[in-house]
Design a protein around this motif. Structure first.
Motif, PDB file in Angstrom:
ATOM      1  N   ALA A  43       0.831  -1.203   0.000  1.00 23.11           N
ATOM      2  CA  ALA A  43       0.000   0.000   0.000  1.00 23.11           C
ATOM      3  C   ALA A  43       0.866   1.254   0.000  1.00 23.11           C
ATOM      4  CB  ALA A  43      -0.926  -0.011   1.208  1.00 23.11           C
ATOM      5  N   ILE A  44       1.922   1.246   0.817  1.00 22.44           N
ATOM      6  CA  ILE A  44       2.850   2.384   0.855  1.00 22.44           C
ATOM      7  C   ILE A  44       3.560   2.541  -0.482  1.00 22.44           C
ATOM      8  CG2 ILE A  44       4.997   3.192   1.914  1.00 22.44           C
ATOM      9  CD1 ILE A  44       3.964   1.695   4.507  1.00 22.44           C
ATOM     10  N   ASN A  45       4.005   1.454  -1.048  1.00 26.02           N
ATOM     11  CA  ASN A  45       4.754   1.501  -2.303  1.00 26.02           C
ATOM     12  C   ASN A  45       3.882   1.789  -3.516  1.00 26.02           C
ATOM     13  OD1 ASN A  45       7.015   0.868  -0.816  1.00 26.02           O
ATOM     14  ND2 ASN A  45       7.099  -1.272  -1.449  1.00 26.02           N
ATOM     15  N   SER A  46       2.562   1.781  -3.330  1.00 24.48           N
ATOM     16  CA  SER A  46       1.655   2.021  -4.455  1.00 24.48           C
ATOM     17  C   SER A  46       1.789   3.421  -5.024  1.00 24.48           C
ATOM     18  CB  SER A  46       0.205   1.790  -4.007  1.00 24.48           C
ATOM     19  OG  SER A  46      -0.226   2.835  -3.130  1.00 24.48           O
ATOM     20  N   GLY A  47       2.334   4.335  -4.222  1.00 21.18           N
ATOM     21  CA  GLY A  47       2.448   5.715  -4.668  1.00 21.18           C
ATOM     22  C   GLY A  47       1.197   6.536  -4.410  1.00 21.18           C
ATOM     23  N   ALA A  48       0.208   5.954  -3.743  1.00 19.50           N
ATOM     24  CA  ALA A  48      -1.014   6.701  -3.425  1.00 19.50           C
ATOM     25  C   ALA A  48      -0.702   7.888  -2.530  1.00 19.50           C
ATOM     26  CB  ALA A  48      -2.019   5.783  -2.738  1.00 19.50           C
ATOM     27  N   GLN A  49      -1.437   8.967  -2.712  1.00 14.82           N
ATOM     28  CA  GLN A  49      -1.241  10.144  -1.872  1.00 14.82           C
ATOM     29  C   GLN A  49      -1.664   9.878  -0.437  1.00 14.82           C
ATOM     30  OE1 GLN A  49      -3.168  13.549  -3.626  1.00 14.82           O
ATOM     31  NE2 GLN A  49      -2.229  13.201  -5.622  1.00 14.82           N
ATOM     32  N   LYS A  50      -2.693   9.047  -0.258  1.00 16.12           N
ATOM     33  CA  LYS A  50      -3.174   8.712   1.086  1.00 16.12           C
ATOM     34  C   LYS A  50      -3.325   7.205   1.205  1.00 16.12           C
ATOM     35  CE  LYS A  50      -6.465  11.135   3.099  1.00 16.12           C
ATOM     36  NZ  LYS A  50      -7.821  11.646   3.485  1.00 16.12           N
ATOM     37  N   VAL A  51      -2.745   6.661   2.282  1.00  9.64           N
ATOM     38  CA  VAL A  51      -2.907   5.245   2.602  1.00  9.64           C
ATOM     39  C   VAL A  51      -3.703   5.151   3.891  1.00  9.64           C
ATOM     40  CG1 VAL A  51      -1.746   3.105   3.243  1.00  9.64           C
ATOM     41  CG2 VAL A  51      -0.767   4.572   1.458  1.00  9.64           C
ATOM     42  N   ILE A  52      -4.851   4.491   3.848  1.00  9.82           N
ATOM     43  CA  ILE A  52      -5.691   4.308   5.026  1.00  9.82           C
ATOM     44  C   ILE A  52      -5.438   2.912   5.587  1.00  9.82           C
ATOM     45  CG2 ILE A  52      -8.043   4.184   5.899  1.00  9.82           C
ATOM     46  CD1 ILE A  52      -8.842   6.138   3.671  1.00  9.82           C
ATOM     47  N   VAL A  53      -4.961   2.869   6.823  1.00 15.69           N
ATOM     48  CA  VAL A  53      -4.818   1.593   7.526  1.00 15.69           C
ATOM     49  C   VAL A  53      -6.141   1.363   8.238  1.00 15.69           C
ATOM     50  CG1 VAL A  53      -3.442   0.242   9.145  1.00 15.69           C
ATOM     51  CG2 VAL A  53      -2.344   2.034   7.777  1.00 15.69           C
ATOM     52  N   ASP A  54      -6.979   0.543   7.637  1.00 15.50           N
ATOM     53  CA  ASP A  54      -8.358   0.439   8.082  1.00 15.50           C
ATOM     54  C   ASP A  54      -8.505  -0.543   9.238  1.00 15.50           C
ATOM     55  OD1 ASP A  54      -7.463  -0.953   5.737  1.00 15.50           O
ATOM     56  OD2 ASP A  54      -9.433  -1.871   5.512  1.00 15.50           O
ATOM     57  N   ASN A  55      -9.576  -0.368   9.965  1.00 14.25           N
ATOM     58  CA  ASN A  55      -9.861  -1.203  11.138  1.00 14.25           C
ATOM     59  C   ASN A  55     -10.503  -2.498  10.678  1.00 14.25           C
ATOM     60  OD1 ASN A  55     -10.612  -2.347  13.549  1.00 14.25           O
ATOM     61  ND2 ASN A  55     -11.359  -0.445  14.443  1.00 14.25           N
ATOM     62  N   THR A  56      -9.719  -3.562  10.712  1.00 13.83           N
ATOM     63  CA  THR A  56     -10.204  -4.873  10.285  1.00 13.83           C
ATOM     64  C   THR A  56     -10.803  -5.675  11.441  1.00 13.83           C
ATOM     65  OG1 THR A  56      -8.103  -5.983  10.694  1.00 13.83           O
ATOM     66  CG2 THR A  56      -8.388  -4.935   8.528  1.00 13.83           C
ATOM     67  N   GLY A  57     -10.713  -5.125  12.651  1.00 14.51           N
ATOM     68  CA  GLY A  57     -11.146  -5.853  13.832  1.00 14.51           C
ATOM     69  C   GLY A  57     -10.030  -6.652  14.473  1.00 14.51           C
ATOM     70  N   LYS A  58      -8.855  -6.676  13.825  1.00 14.20           N
ATOM     71  CA  LYS A  58      -7.692  -7.370  14.364  1.00 14.20           C
ATOM     72  C   LYS A  58      -6.467  -6.468  14.249  1.00 14.20           C
ATOM     73  CE  LYS A  58      -9.342 -12.021  13.264  1.00 14.20           C
ATOM     74  NZ  LYS A  58      -9.029 -13.302  12.581  1.00 14.20           N
ATOM     75  N   ASP A  59      -5.456  -6.734  15.076  1.00 11.93           N
ATOM     76  CA  ASP A  59      -4.223  -5.955  15.008  1.00 11.93           C
ATOM     77  C   ASP A  59      -3.544  -6.134  13.652  1.00 11.93           C
ATOM     78  OD1 ASP A  59      -4.724  -5.331  17.622  1.00 11.93           O
ATOM     79  OD2 ASP A  59      -3.035  -6.465  18.450  1.00 11.93           O
ATOM     80  N   TRP A  60      -2.867  -5.067  13.219  1.00  8.33           N
ATOM     81  CA  TRP A  60      -1.973  -5.142  12.073  1.00  8.33           C
ATOM     82  C   TRP A  60      -0.599  -5.544  12.617  1.00  8.33           C
ATOM     83  CZ3 TRP A  60      -2.951  -4.105   6.824  1.00  8.33           C
ATOM     84  CH2 TRP A  60      -4.261  -3.678   6.534  1.00  8.33           C
ATOM     85  N   ILE A  61      -0.241  -6.805  12.447  1.00 10.95           N
ATOM     86  CA  ILE A  61       1.026  -7.329  12.963  1.00 10.95           C
ATOM     87  C   ILE A  61       2.065  -7.246  11.851  1.00 10.95           C
ATOM     88  CG2 ILE A  61       2.179  -9.383  13.862  1.00 10.95           C
ATOM     89  CD1 ILE A  61      -0.556 -10.160  15.078  1.00 10.95           C
ATOM     90  N   THR A  62       3.216  -6.620  12.154  1.00 20.72           N
ATOM     91  CA  THR A  62       4.116  -6.288  11.064  1.00 20.72           C
ATOM     92  C   THR A  62       5.583  -6.337  11.460  1.00 20.72           C
ATOM     93  OG1 THR A  62       4.623  -4.568   9.413  1.00 20.72           O
ATOM     94  CG2 THR A  62       3.935  -3.836  11.583  1.00 20.72           C
ATOM     95  N   ARG A  63       6.401  -6.526  10.460  1.00 16.93           N
ATOM     96  CA  ARG A  63       7.847  -6.331  10.553  1.00 16.93           C
ATOM     97  C   ARG A  63       8.158  -4.868  10.212  1.00 16.93           C
ATOM     98  NH1 ARG A  63       9.037  -9.249   6.235  1.00 16.93           N
ATOM     99  NH2 ARG A  63       6.953 -10.133   5.908  1.00 16.93           N
ATOM    100  N   PRO A  64       9.418  -4.439  10.168  1.00  9.53           N
ATOM    101  CA  PRO A  64       9.723  -3.029   9.885  1.00  9.53           C
ATOM    102  C   PRO A  64       9.080  -2.534   8.588  1.00  9.53           C
ATOM    103  CG  PRO A  64      11.675  -4.126  10.698  1.00  9.53           C
ATOM    104  CD  PRO A  64      10.640  -5.201  10.508  1.00  9.53           C
ATOM    105  N   LEU A  65       8.570  -1.303   8.635  1.00  7.53           N
ATOM    106  CA  LEU A  65       7.945  -0.651   7.493  1.00  7.53           C
ATOM    107  C   LEU A  65       8.763   0.563   7.079  1.00  7.53           C
ATOM    108  CD1 LEU A  65       4.292  -0.755   8.828  1.00  7.53           C
ATOM    109  CD2 LEU A  65       5.211  -2.200   6.988  1.00  7.53           C
TER     110      LEU A  65
END
Length: 297
Positions: A43-65
């Motif tokens: 999503a970040i690499n898409s080049g979009a002006q705005k990236v919405i990290v939406d509420n899926t009801g679960k945590d966004w578990i991630t490695r370094p971004l």
């Protein structure tokens, strides 16, 4: 032959144009509740002006971004971005990395938490010692705004602001309405920055490895700087060492003069209120309408 080649070029151009949208939702890139890194980074690499990290009801578990220039990252209310357990083995692995880029905004809408696993990083059976596993790392970046977030339990600093590959400082940085708590080294560390505003924020309960302050100004080299920094309506509380520390003896007589103003802020219930260590550098550290009380030393 020429007509076919031209059509092919137009088709490729059309695909590129369609791929760059103004707004994208991160979940559209394939949310995985066990490891959401790929979706978020796509999503970040898409080049979009705005990236919405939406509420899926679960945590966004991630490695370094790793963020890109000219982008707004918006976390919907209730979202938790959580460092994946067993990852972040590199001594400088940080949750969000803002390195050598410009024009980035990160903000929450409602209660939004970025959390790491401090207790794990402090376990020598699991991790090599490090004080640099930050929640948000800003290096050599310009025009960055971070607002309306809770940063918790990193293996280093809640926010780290320093030089990058091309610039010996970060520039035009704003931190607004951020709660930074229970970090391993500092609530926020400023290493080299020009034109920074920190307001309406809290830097509390740092404990783990020295210096263990709410905020620490600590340059590594004489060419680094603290120029035009304003801290307004902030709290530095319950830290294992100082609420505010200026350990700026690394700046020399030929370094840029220091200019820091701290106003309307509360420094309380720390081991020490304020510590200033300096030698040759000139400049001014100004406190205006601040309350310093109930510190143990």
């Amino acid at each position: 032959m020429n007509a076919i080649r031209t059509a092919g070029i137009l088709l490729i151009a059309g695909v590129c144009t369609l791929g760059a949208q103004e707004t994208v939702k991160a979940s559209a890139f394939g949310f995985n509740p066990e490891d959401a890194t790929e979706a978020l980074q796509k999503a970040i690499n898409s080049g979009a002006q705005k990236v919405i990290v939406d509420n899926t009801g679960k945590d966004w578990i991630t490695r370094p971004l790793f963020l890109r220039s000219n982008q707004e990252i918006v976390f919907e209310a209730g979202v938790t971005l959580r460092a994946k357990e067993g990852e972040f083995k590199g001594v400088s692995d940080s949750l969000i990395n803002i390195n050598d880029i410009s024009n980035v905004m990160i903000r929450g809408e409602g209660a939004v938490t970025l959390a790491m696993n401090k207790k794990d990083y402090d376990n020598p059976a699991l991790y090599k010692f490090s004080e640099w596993r930050h929640a948000i790392s800003i290096r050599g970046a310009t025009n960055i705004k971070i607002s309306d977030l809770i940063l918790k339990s990193s293996g280093g600093d809640g926010i780290y602001v320093a030089r990058g590959k091309n610039l010996s400082y970060s520039k035009n940085i704003t931190v607004d309405n951020v709660t930074s708590e229970d970090h391993y080294r500092q609530g926020i560390s400023l290493i080299s920055v020009e034109d920074m505003v920190i307001r309406n924020s809290r830097f509390n309960s740092t404990r783990g490895t020295a210096p263990q302050c709410g905020i620490d100004f600590e340059p590594n080299r004489p060419e680094e700087r603290f120029v035009n920094i304003v801290i307004d309506n902030c709290e530095f509380s319950e830290n294992a060492s100082a609420g505010i520390m200026f350990h700026i003896s690394g700046l020399k007589e030929n370094s840029k003069p220091v200019s820091v103003t701290i106003r309307n802020s509360k420094i309380n219930s720390n081991q020490c209120g304020v510590i200033v260590t300096t030698k040759e550098v000139k400049g001014e550290i100004r406190f205006e309408n601040c309350l310093i009380e109930d510190n143990r030393n």
